[in-house]
Design an enzyme around this catalytic site. Sequence first.
Site, PDB file in Angstrom:
ATOM      1  N   ASN A   9       0.858  -1.191   0.000  1.00 12.58           N
ATOM      2  CA  ASN A   9       0.000   0.000   0.000  1.00 12.58           C
ATOM      3  C   ASN A   9       0.892   1.238   0.000  1.00 12.58           C
ATOM      4  OD1 ASN A   9      -1.810   2.026   0.517  1.00 12.58           O
ATOM      5  ND2 ASN A   9      -2.561   1.188   2.465  1.00 12.58           N
ATOM      6  N   PHE A  10       0.854   2.017  -1.060  1.00 10.37           N
ATOM      7  CA  PHE A  10       1.735   3.192  -1.171  1.00 10.37           C
ATOM      8  C   PHE A  10       1.280   4.348  -0.276  1.00 10.37           C
ATOM      9  CE2 PHE A  10       3.817   2.505  -5.657  1.00 10.37           C
ATOM     10  CZ  PHE A  10       4.190   1.227  -5.278  1.00 10.37           C
ATOM     11  N   LYS A  11       0.050   4.277   0.253  1.00 10.70           N
ATOM     12  CA  LYS A  11      -0.482   5.338   1.134  1.00 10.70           C
ATOM     13  C   LYS A  11      -0.214   6.716   0.525  1.00 10.70           C
ATOM     14  CE  LYS A  11      -0.616   2.440   5.192  1.00 10.70           C
ATOM     15  NZ  LYS A  11      -0.605   2.323   6.627  1.00 10.70           N
ATOM     16  N   HIS A  93      -9.968   0.681   4.483  1.00 10.57           N
ATOM     17  CA  HIS A  93      -8.684   0.737   5.198  1.00 10.57           C
ATOM     18  C   HIS A  93      -8.860   1.536   6.487  1.00 10.57           C
ATOM     19  CE1 HIS A  93      -4.521   1.604   6.184  1.00 10.57           C
ATOM     20  NE2 HIS A  93      -4.213   0.552   5.433  1.00 10.57           N
ATOM     21  N   GLU A 141      -5.795  -5.798  10.213  1.00 10.04           N
ATOM     22  CA  GLU A 141      -4.680  -4.945  10.655  1.00 10.04           C
ATOM     23  C   GLU A 141      -5.056  -4.228  11.951  1.00 10.04           C
ATOM     24  OE1 GLU A 141      -2.581  -3.443   6.687  1.00 10.04           O
ATOM     25  OE2 GLU A 141      -4.144  -2.068   7.330  1.00 10.04           O
ATOM     26  N   ILE A 146      -0.248  -0.294  13.081  1.00 10.80           N
ATOM     27  CA  ILE A 146       0.021   0.230  11.741  1.00 10.80           C
ATOM     28  C   ILE A 146       1.119   1.290  11.815  1.00 10.80           C
ATOM     29  CG2 ILE A 146      -0.920   1.589   9.821  1.00 10.80           C
ATOM     30  CD1 ILE A 146      -3.578   0.138  10.203  1.00 10.80           C
ATOM     31  N   GLY A 181       2.895  -3.346  10.737  1.00  3.25           N
ATOM     32  CA  GLY A 181       4.237  -3.544  11.280  1.00  3.25           C
ATOM     33  C   GLY A 181       5.048  -4.630  10.618  1.00  3.25           C
ATOM     34  N   ALA A 202       3.219  -1.503   4.249  1.00  2.00           N
ATOM     35  CA  ALA A 202       3.575  -0.199   3.693  1.00  2.00           C
ATOM     36  C   ALA A 202       4.947   0.268   4.182  1.00  2.00           C
ATOM     37  CB  ALA A 202       2.494   0.829   4.049  1.00  2.00           C
ATOM     38  N   SER A 203       4.998   0.860   5.386  1.00  2.00           N
ATOM     39  CA  SER A 203       6.178   1.628   5.804  1.00  2.00           C
ATOM     40  C   SER A 203       7.472   0.823   5.839  1.00  2.00           C
ATOM     41  CB  SER A 203       5.926   2.285   7.165  1.00  2.00           C
ATOM     42  OG  SER A 203       5.544   1.316   8.127  1.00  2.00           O
TER      43      SER A 203
HETATM   44  O1  G3P Z   1      -2.167  -1.051   4.415  1.00  2.00           O
HETATM   45  C1  G3P Z   1      -1.075  -1.523   5.094  1.00  2.00           C
HETATM   46  C2  G3P Z   1      -0.872  -0.857   6.371  1.00  2.00           C
HETATM   47  O2  G3P Z   1      -1.941  -0.230   6.956  1.00  2.00           O
HETATM   48  C3  G3P Z   1       0.157  -1.364   7.272  1.00  2.00           C
HETATM   49  O3  G3P Z   1       1.049  -0.324   7.376  1.00  2.00           O
HETATM   50  O4  G3P Z   1       3.204   0.714   7.610  1.00  2.00           O
HETATM   51  O5  G3P Z   1       2.423  -0.938   9.329  1.00  2.00           O
HETATM   52  O6  G3P Z   1       3.069  -1.732   7.049  1.00  2.00           O
HETATM   53  P1  G3P Z   1       2.525  -0.591   7.880  1.00  2.00           P
END
Ligand code: G3P
Length: 222
Positions: A9-11, A93, A141, A146, A181, A202-203
């Site tokens: 997810n590129f957010k 989301h 999630e 997140i 995470g 994502a991150s």
């Molecule tokens: O959509 C994926 C997300 O909400 C998880 O984010 O940065 O914890 O991988 P992250």
Amino acid sequence: EDTPIVILNFKTYLESTGERAVELASACQKVADETGVNIAVAPQHMDLSRVAGAVEIPVMAQHIDPIRAGGHTGSVLAECALEAGARGTLINHSERRMLLADVEAVISRVRELDMVSVVCTNNVQTTAAAAALEPDFVAVEPPELIGSGIPVSKAEPEVVTGSVDAVKKINPDVKVLCGAGISTGDDMKAARDLGAEGVLLASGIILADDPERALLDLVSKI
Ligand code: G3P
């Protein structure tokens, strides 16, 4: 069948915006080609068309609105996402929550257009509710994890196993992903060991010094 699934997810990170969205998607394409893992990317709407034009891996929208064509200024129409190159969409989301009735409406619209639906949920109960709506995927999630760097597969494994069990009972055709995470090969392996078909993340990749290397590590243990 059992090929693991990764959705990135590129957010709205600058690191995954504009031309950098194309570069990141190309890195995903390279890792998908090298490893055979199914990697899909979800860029911002404004970037979707250019990303879809640059790669062959599946491109997904981050959101679609529960509307039909007509007068809805500023909304995201499912047909527009499809024509821009989206093969599916995230729905609900944690950063873009929707009413239950709207989640159902978007799943139906997306199904009519032969697109893939990925409904995001925040715990076992909402996962169960989402599975009853018959999306293709549910992605659980826990919101507090997140962007934390603390993997759901380690911090709250019972949310993953509980979601997998709940979905099996309600609609075994729905596939379960987990996220929050997740960043390393160990996290991904743990998610799969808990019964998830793959991860939404994502991150951990987008903010890595070398996203391609981080992706390679992510899929290295499966
Ligand atoms: O959509 C994926 C997300 O909400 C998880 O984010 O940065 O914890 O991988 P992250």
